[in-house]
Design an enzyme around this catalytic site. Structure first.
Site, PDB file in Angstrom:
ATOM      1  N   LYS B  73       0.857  -1.193   0.000  1.00 24.93           N
ATOM      2  CA  LYS B  73       0.000   0.000   0.000  1.00 24.93           C
ATOM      3  C   LYS B  73       0.890   1.239   0.000  1.00 24.93           C
ATOM      4  O   LYS B  73       1.913   1.274   0.708  1.00 24.93           O
ATOM      5  CB  LYS B  73      -0.895  -0.033   1.249  1.00 24.93           C
ATOM      6  N   SER B 148      -9.696   1.738   2.804  1.00 19.05           N
ATOM      7  CA  SER B 148      -8.781   2.481   1.948  1.00 19.05           C
ATOM      8  C   SER B 148      -7.758   1.601   1.228  1.00 19.05           C
ATOM      9  O   SER B 148      -7.158   2.048   0.262  1.00 19.05           O
ATOM     10  CB  SER B 148      -8.054   3.534   2.766  1.00 19.05           C
ATOM     11  N   SER B 172      -9.838  -0.552   7.069  1.00 23.06           N
ATOM     12  CA  SER B 172      -9.248  -0.374   5.743  1.00 23.06           C
ATOM     13  C   SER B 172      -8.566  -1.599   5.153  1.00 23.06           C
ATOM     14  O   SER B 172      -8.205  -1.584   3.976  1.00 23.06           O
ATOM     15  CB  SER B 172      -8.253   0.788   5.766  1.00 23.06           C
TER      16      SER B 172
END
Lengths: 476, 473
Positions: B73, B148, B172
């Site tokens: 990420k 996210s 997330s």
């Protein structure tokens, strides 16, 4: 109307840890700009602070040396504000649970002991430094000082004059030096004070409105700023104006203070617990062991100097005021010279030179001073010459014997040459000779002085005195 | 394909690390135009790493992660590789250091294929808040992948990485895993070092794996967990192998089902799947009992106050002074700050900074932030009490399956409600896992959430693995 000034101080002290509060960068003063920093102290995204336990230890020592209660549980908080010298846009400090609280120190004011309350001592990180470009094209930032550990010592509003404030700062500085947690070098910014000051009509109980003056970094500026602010506030009141609660900046060059921001413009720091740091826990056992390991504090040294070295109280107090000077004194007396002699030289010649040069310690060692004293007692140099030797040694800290030789400052022990000078002085000062012969014994002093002048101070005054008396008596 | 299977193939020399890496770059080339998972590819570093991995494999020094292509990420710092946080303000930011997890991956010669998309600074639940581009759901390209960590979930679900690392502040990792039909594990706060994870809400953030299987999640956790001298909130769990009990029988384990987890607001298809999953557990001899969790109703409010408060402080450093975006349009310091931040941050991030600044302001602190902390304590206490009796808590990961792109962007509150089942886990610092439990009528994946006791990922993985194996039969 008579007014009383009320002051409280916030003293920021840089701690003498080897590394910064949250990373392993050096805390050394100076250094090429932006070389004492890393991703952590420059606030790079994703970095986390890790508490340097030494900082906690030092803060605990500071608290114990100022009779504070040490918190078994305290925490770090974030103080949020934007400024380019603060790379994370918050300062990690302590808000509602500081490491030390409710202490005091005793200061001497006009021969009286006065107790000054310490509200709290907390730990925090220092910010960087802005370097304003001379050309006016912008400002540059040096992050070397970012993350250098500080403690802030907050006093109660117990100070009643600028002079008291100065004495208080001196005492705090001396204590911190004694316990070895800071060098407290004011010219390097490792001790800075904020002065909170208000005035009130004498006898009034309620405090007046206070102002705060930030970042005063010399005893002189603390004294001057406080005196100036006291006068300014009294004048405002007498002119029928009210005092505005505000932060003021002291300009030491202009000898004036300027308003920085009013209460309304004051920052809302939005303090909240620093989530990246765990609470600080200190056990009672740890506190006791710190207490037992505290070094000798100034008062203990004063007593020791009076009892062991038979120094007058006055000397003892002055010598112990700065730990560096007290250490210097103790080094000198190791070399078998009379403590009072050493004290006299330090309080006289040495201190004078330090004041002129704005130094905190002399550039030479206690051993060197002891050597000078020995040269005098052995008659190698006269006592007059000793101060000259100290002067040269201050400029260039060489072996004093070498200085004596190089500068030809040795005592005049050549009796033949001395007799010649004495004869000349006697023949040129018949009046004094007569006075002496008629019983005005003081006249001999003048004659000795004349001989010393002729020998440029190199002769031993006792010897000269003896020779002069013999000579004049022989004239009869 | 899983970590375990590729590991065996690498060990057996059925494929080389380089071939495997190339295979995944081929997948990326084929699929990523459609999915939009990646922000940055680091092919050159990956190829070099593949060679080093092969050496390790040849020398029989490979760990499970050696030579396995994966994605990170883009809010986890990678030295010399751009780390954007999905934000214009860090568009060109290249970190000077590696996050601790990246160091751990490098030391095992894991192959980092690239950095994947996210909601800006991990704020959002759909990956629509990325400054760069949207990521689509591999099951339906008109739907969001969740967020996210939408890039992390989408790239694993579409075979553009064998696994990925995400971060989970309020769901997330778990919610995008649920939306994309994969496994997402949010470990106990402190299990994995946060050093190098660009902070959103420091007291809630936790890195974790997104994988195809429960066992893979355990293998990744083994490779990246552990106390770290750079993170004082990291803990030593004392566990070296989180998969140690994974295959043990779950008979006689006890699960709690909070009543309000199945209350109104939950999509009927999702509810059906969860009830079905409960039956599966019961069939395996697990007791499932309904319980009351009264404080979780306040979890969303507390979460948005605490996370926004911390974010307002954490994101203050992006001021245009040191790194990142600086506005060209300023005449003084205040304008430099204002314009850089106004132009550099997206809408959602600005909304949270304002919210967080407000709740910390003097006069409001007690009413909001302090209250939220009190709620936090109550929620923790309530969970602690449950875990005296139960081995885990069962429920849905999200109230719905993946929704349409653009469907909720105009209604932030609606979006926030999507976090209803996940945020209390972060507030209490507990571990939780989302595992696939079927599909809805639109053939979109549904996620089952299991919440475990703090630092007891071992039992959590055991419970998840049992279900996964049972339904695969």
């Amino acid at each position: 109307m008579k007014y009383e000034v009320v002051m409280g101080l916030e003293i920021h002290i840089e701690l003498a840890t080897n590394t910064k509060i949250f990373c392993t960068c050096t805390t050394a003063f100076g250094g090429e700009v932006n070389t004492h920093c890393c991703p952590i102290c420059t606030g790079m995204p994703g970095t986390l602070p890790v508490m340097n336990r030494k900082v906690v230890d030092f803060a605990i020592k500071a608290g114990l040396a100022t009779n504070c209660t040490i918190a078994n549980f305290s925490k770090m908080d974030r103080k949020n504000y934007f400024y380019p010298d603060l790379p994370k846009a918050y300062q990690v400090s302590q808000f509602d649970l500081p490491i030390c609280e409710k202490g005091y120190i005793d200061i001497e004011v006009n021969g009286q002991t006065k107790r000054i309350g310490i509200t709290r001592i907390h730990m925090e990180e220092d910010a960087g430094k802005l370097i304003h470009d001379e050309g006016g094209t912008g400002s540059l930032i040096d992050y070397n000082r970012c993350g250098v550990p500080l403690i802030e010592i907050v006093s109660e509003p117990d100070l009643r004059s600028a002079e008291e404030a100065k004495i208080y700062v001196e005492k705090i500085r001396s204590i911190m030096q004694y316990i070895g947690i800071s060098d407290c070098k004011m010219q390097e910014g490792s001790l800075r004070a904020d002065v909170n000051l208000s005035v009130r009509p004498m006898g009034q109980v309620a405090f007046g409105t206070r102002t705060e003056m930030k970042n005063l970094n010399s005893f002189k500026s603390i004294l001057r700023a406080a005196l100036h602010e006291e006068k300014r506030q009294i004048k405002e009141i007498e002119n029928g104006n009210i005092i505005v609660q505000e932060t003021r900046r002291w300009d030491d060059d202009l000898g004036k203070s300027f308003s920085m921001r009013s209460k309304e413009e004051a920052h809302d720091y939005r303090y909240f617990p620093a989530p990246d740091l765990v609470p600080i826990k200190v056990s009672d056992e740890e506190i006791i062991s710190f207490k037992n390991s505290l070094p000798e504090l100034p008062q203990a040294r004063i007593n020791r100097y009076i009892n062991d070295y038979k120094l007058p109280e006055y000397d003892a107090k002055i010598l112990t005021n700065s730990k560096d000077i007290a250490d210097f004194f103790e080094e000198a007396i190791k070399y078998d010279v009379p403590p009072k002699k050493v004290s006299n030289y330090i309080m006289g010649n040495v201190r004078k030179l330090m004041n002129i040069n704005n130094d905190e310690v002399p550039p030479f060692t206690g051993e060197q001073l002891a050597m000078v004293i020995k040269l005098v007692s052995k008659g190698t140099i006269s006592s007059n010459m000793a101060s000259k030797v100290i002067g040269f040694m201050y400029e260039d800290p060489k072996n004093p014997l070498l200085i004596v030789k190089e500068k030809n400052l040795g005592a005049m022990n050549d009796e033949g040459a001395l007799i010649k000078i004495i004869d000349e002085v006697i023949s040129q000062n018949q009046q004094s000779v007569d006075d002496y012969q008629q019983g005005k014994k003081k006249a001999i002093g003048f004659l000795v002085g004349q001989v010393m002048k002729q020998t440029k101070g190199k002769a031993n005054p006792q010897t000269v005195n003896k020779m002069l008396v013999e000579k004049i008596n022989n004239l009869k | 394909m899983t970590i375990l299977k590729y590991h065996q193939m690498l060990i057996n020399k059925e494929i080389s690390a380089l071939e495997l890496t190339n295979l995944y770059y081929d997948h990326i080339e084929k699929n990523d135009e459609q999915i939009g998972a990646y922000i940055t590819l680091c092919k050159e570093q990956a190829m070099n790493m593949a060679n080093r991995a092969q050496e390790k494999i040849n020398n029989q020094q490979a760990t499970y992660l050696t030579g396995i292509p994966m994605a990170i990420k883009d809010n986890i710092c990678t030295k010399d590789i751009k780390t954007t946080c999905g934000s214009k303000i860090l568009e060109n930011f290249i970190p000077p250091y590696n996050a601790t997890v990246v160091e751990k991956l490098n030391s095992q010669e894991a192959i980092i294929l690239g950095k994947v998309n996210l909601d800006e600074f991990a704020m959002g639940g759909s990956t629509e808040n990325s400054y760069f581009h949207k990521t689509t759901n591999p099951y339906d390209n008109t739907k969001v992948p969740g967020g996210s960590s939408g890039g992390s979930a989408a790239c694993v679900a579409s075979d553009m990485a064998v696994y990925a690392l995400g971060s989970d502040t309020g769901g997330s990792i778990r919610q995008p895993a649920a939306f994309c039909g994969i496994v997402g594990l949010k470990p106990t706060y402190g299990t994995i070092s946060r050093n190098g994870l660009v902070a959103f809400a420091s007291s809630l953030d936790q890195i974790g794996p997104l994988t195809k299987t429960v066992e893979d999640a355990g293998l990744v956790l083994n490779g990246i967990a552990g106390i770290d001298k750079f993170d004082s909130t990291s803990s030593n769990s004392g566990i070296s192998d989180y998969t140690v009990n994974m295959k043990n029988d779950v008979k006689n384990k006890k699960l709690a089902l909070p009543k309000n987890y199945l209350a109104s607001g939950l999509a009927p298809d999702v509810k059906q799947s969860i009830l079905q999953a409960i039956k599966v557990y019961e069939k395996m001899g697990v007791t499932v009992e309904e319980v009351d969790l009264q404080f979780t109703d306040y979890a969303i409010a507390a979460y948005y106050i605490i996370s926004s408060a911390e974010a307002s402080s954490n994101l203050a450093r992006y001021d245009g002074v040191k790194y990142g975006y600086r506005s060209e349009n300023f005449n003084n310091l205040l304008e430099l700050y204002k314009n850089s931040r106004s132009e550099g941050f997206g809408e959602e991030v600005k909304r949270r900074i304002m919210l967080g600044t407000y709740v910390l302001s003097s006069g409001y602190y007690d009413a909001y932030y302090k209250k939220a902390l009190q709620v936090r304590t109550l929620i923790k206490g309530e969970f602690d009490k449950l875990f005296e009796t139960y081995d885990g808590i069962i429920g849905p990961t999200a109230p719905t399956t993946a929704y349409g792109i653009g469907e909720k962007t105009d209604d932030p509150l609606e979006m926030y409600l999507g976090d209803i089942y996940t945020v209390s886990v972060n507030i209490a610092g507990l571990p939780a896992i989302s595992i696939p439990c079927g599909f809805d009528s639109q053939k979109l994946p549904i996620g089952l959430q299991l919440i475990g006791k703090a630092f007891d990922e071992t039992t959590l993985l055991q419970l998840a693995y049992a279900y996964e194996q049972e339904v695969a039969k």
